[in-house]
Design a protein around this motif. Structure first.
Motif, short mmCIF file in Angstrom:
data_model
loop_
_atom_site.label_atom_id
_atom_site.label_comp_id
_atom_site.label_asym_id
_atom_site.label_seq_id
_atom_site.Cartn_x
_atom_site.Cartn_y
_atom_site.Cartn_z
N ILE A 208 0.95 13.73 -1.40
CA ILE A 208 0.82 13.10 -0.09
C ILE A 208 -0.50 13.49 0.56
N HIS A 209 -0.91 14.74 0.43
CA HIS A 209 -2.19 15.18 0.99
C HIS A 209 -3.35 14.40 0.40
N ARG A 210 -3.33 14.19 -0.91
CA ARG A 210 -4.42 13.46 -1.56
C ARG A 210 -4.41 11.99 -1.16
N LEU A 211 -3.22 11.42 -1.03
CA LEU A 211 -3.13 10.04 -0.56
C LEU A 211 -3.70 9.91 0.85
N ARG A 212 -3.40 10.87 1.70
CA ARG A 212 -3.92 10.83 3.07
C ARG A 212 -5.44 10.92 3.09
N ALA A 213 -5.98 11.82 2.27
CA ALA A 213 -7.44 11.96 2.22
C ALA A 213 -8.08 10.66 1.73
N ALA A 214 -7.50 10.07 0.71
CA ALA A 214 -8.05 8.81 0.20
C ALA A 214 -7.90 7.68 1.22
N TYR A 215 -6.78 7.68 1.94
CA TYR A 215 -6.58 6.67 2.99
C TYR A 215 -7.69 6.75 4.02
N ARG A 216 -8.00 7.96 4.49
CA ARG A 216 -9.08 8.12 5.47
C ARG A 216 -10.41 7.66 4.91
N GLN A 217 -10.62 7.89 3.63
CA GLN A 217 -11.86 7.45 2.99
C GLN A 217 -11.93 5.93 2.92
N LEU A 218 -10.83 5.30 2.55
CA LEU A 218 -10.83 3.86 2.34
C LEU A 218 -10.90 3.07 3.65
N PHE A 219 -10.28 3.60 4.69
CA PHE A 219 -10.17 2.84 5.93
C PHE A 219 -10.90 3.49 7.09
N ALA A 220 -12.00 4.16 6.78
CA ALA A 220 -12.86 4.72 7.81
C ALA A 220 -13.63 3.59 8.50
N TYR A 221 -14.30 3.93 9.60
CA TYR A 221 -15.06 2.92 10.34
C TYR A 221 -16.45 2.70 9.74
N GLU A 222 -16.95 3.66 8.98
CA GLU A 222 -18.31 3.56 8.47
C GLU A 222 -18.37 2.72 7.20
N GLY A 223 -19.43 1.92 7.09
CA GLY A 223 -19.67 1.17 5.87
C GLY A 223 -18.73 -0.01 5.68
N THR A 224 -18.96 -0.75 4.61
CA THR A 224 -18.11 -1.88 4.28
C THR A 224 -16.93 -1.40 3.43
N LEU A 225 -15.90 -2.24 3.34
CA LEU A 225 -14.75 -1.88 2.52
C LEU A 225 -15.17 -1.71 1.06
N ALA A 226 -16.06 -2.58 0.58
CA ALA A 226 -16.52 -2.48 -0.81
C ALA A 226 -17.21 -1.14 -1.05
N GLU A 227 -18.02 -0.69 -0.09
CA GLU A 227 -18.69 0.61 -0.24
C GLU A 227 -17.69 1.75 -0.22
N ARG A 228 -16.70 1.65 0.64
CA ARG A 228 -15.70 2.72 0.72
C ARG A 228 -14.85 2.76 -0.54
N ALA A 237 -11.03 9.28 -9.05
CA ALA A 237 -10.83 8.55 -10.31
C ALA A 237 -9.68 9.12 -11.13
N GLU A 238 -9.36 10.40 -10.96
CA GLU A 238 -8.30 11.03 -11.74
C GLU A 238 -6.96 11.04 -11.01
N GLU A 239 -6.92 10.51 -9.79
CA GLU A 239 -5.69 10.51 -9.01
C GLU A 239 -4.95 9.18 -9.21
N VAL A 240 -3.82 9.22 -9.90
CA VAL A 240 -3.11 8.00 -10.29
C VAL A 240 -2.65 7.21 -9.07
N LEU A 241 -2.08 7.88 -8.08
CA LEU A 241 -1.56 7.17 -6.91
C LEU A 241 -2.68 6.52 -6.12
N VAL A 242 -3.78 7.22 -5.95
CA VAL A 242 -4.92 6.65 -5.22
C VAL A 242 -5.48 5.45 -5.96
N MET A 243 -5.61 5.57 -7.26
CA MET A 243 -6.18 4.46 -8.04
C MET A 243 -5.24 3.25 -8.04
N GLU A 244 -3.94 3.50 -7.86
CA GLU A 244 -3.02 2.37 -7.75
C GLU A 244 -3.34 1.56 -6.49
#
Length: 265
Positions: A208-228, A237-244
């Protein structure tokens, strides 16, 4: 096998061992009921409807009648397929596929559909899915495993909902929902991750902690979604749930039809 004398069951219907059909039920000729499935009363089943074993159908459940799609011309090869151990409470309605799209509407095993919920034509629903009272699912929607739809929520046609997502009560969902996501509002926006659901399903604190960290990375305000997405792919890349989640986003126009957080907050 027990059939109440007031029930109307076509002789061609296929009934498994231990099936119970209660008062005033109607079962059509192309219906198949798995072992020990129970129709409580006033259930109406028609068309090519196949229901698995150990299911329960409560009063006023209706399945198998022609889909509410004007393009459908009435082909005989459309139908419904439902897995084992599903529960359909009062007034649940499910429609078959269409002759111009997916011919079969499918539900997996261990699903629970509460009062008045509806699954439209061509939907593909996973396992352990819960629809709360009067949840409405439009045509050709894809719903993953362990998804919960809150009461009086609505999902627009051709939408995808990823595994373990939670749709809050009265939410209007018009875009895809990432796996593990929690959405709410009208129209629905991404509120975060379905942390309560993940804990209940046995996901540990590290996941859950890693999913939360990835969520913040993916849906931050900075940059485009493609860049995030590019940055998150490199970091996780090695986190199965995040890559899903990332694969889910990239699989359809790189997130063009995606439910996003409310950026006004």
């Amino acid at each position: 096998m027990t059939v109440h004398p007031t029930a109307i069951v076509d002789p061609a219907a296929q009934l498994g061992d231990g099936v119970e059909i209660g008062p005033f039920c109607i079962v059509g000729p192309h219906v198949s009921l798995g072992a020990r499935t129970r129709l409580v009363s006033h259930v109406t089943l028609d068309g090519n409807t196949k229901i698995g074993a150990d299911c329960q159908l409560f009063p006023q459940v209706s399945m198998g009648f022609p889909p509410q799609d004007f393009k459908h011309k009435g082909g005989d090869n459309v139908g419904i397929e439902i897995g084992d151990r599903c529960v359909f409470r009062e007034m649940v309605n499910i429609h078959p596929g269409t002759d111009v799209g997916k011919p079969i509407t499918r539900l997996g095993t261990d699903c629970y559909l509460m009062v008045g919920s509806h699954i439209a034509h061509e939907c593909q629903v996973g396992h352990h899915v819960t629809l709360s009272n009067y949840a409405q699912v439009g045509g050709n929607v894809s719903i993953g495993n362990y998804v919960t739809l809150g009461g009086v929520s609505a999902v627009h046609q051709h939408t995808r909902i990823g595994d373990y997502a939670f749709i809050a009560g009265m939410a209007l969902v018009t875009n895809d929902v990432i796996p593990y996501g929690l959405v709410m509002g009208n129209a629905a926006h991404l509120q975060g991750l379905n942390v309560v659901g993940l804990k209940r399903r046995g996901f540990d604190r590290v996941q859950i902690h890693r999913l939360r960290a990835a969520y913040r990375q993916l849906f931050a305000y900075e940059g485009t979604l493609a860049e995030r997405i590019e940055d998150a792919t490199r970091l996780y890349a090695e986190e199965v749930l995040v890559m899903e989640i990332i694969d889910f986003i990239q699989s359809r126009s790189n997130g063009r039809n995606l439910t996003l957080p409310d950026m006004r907050r």
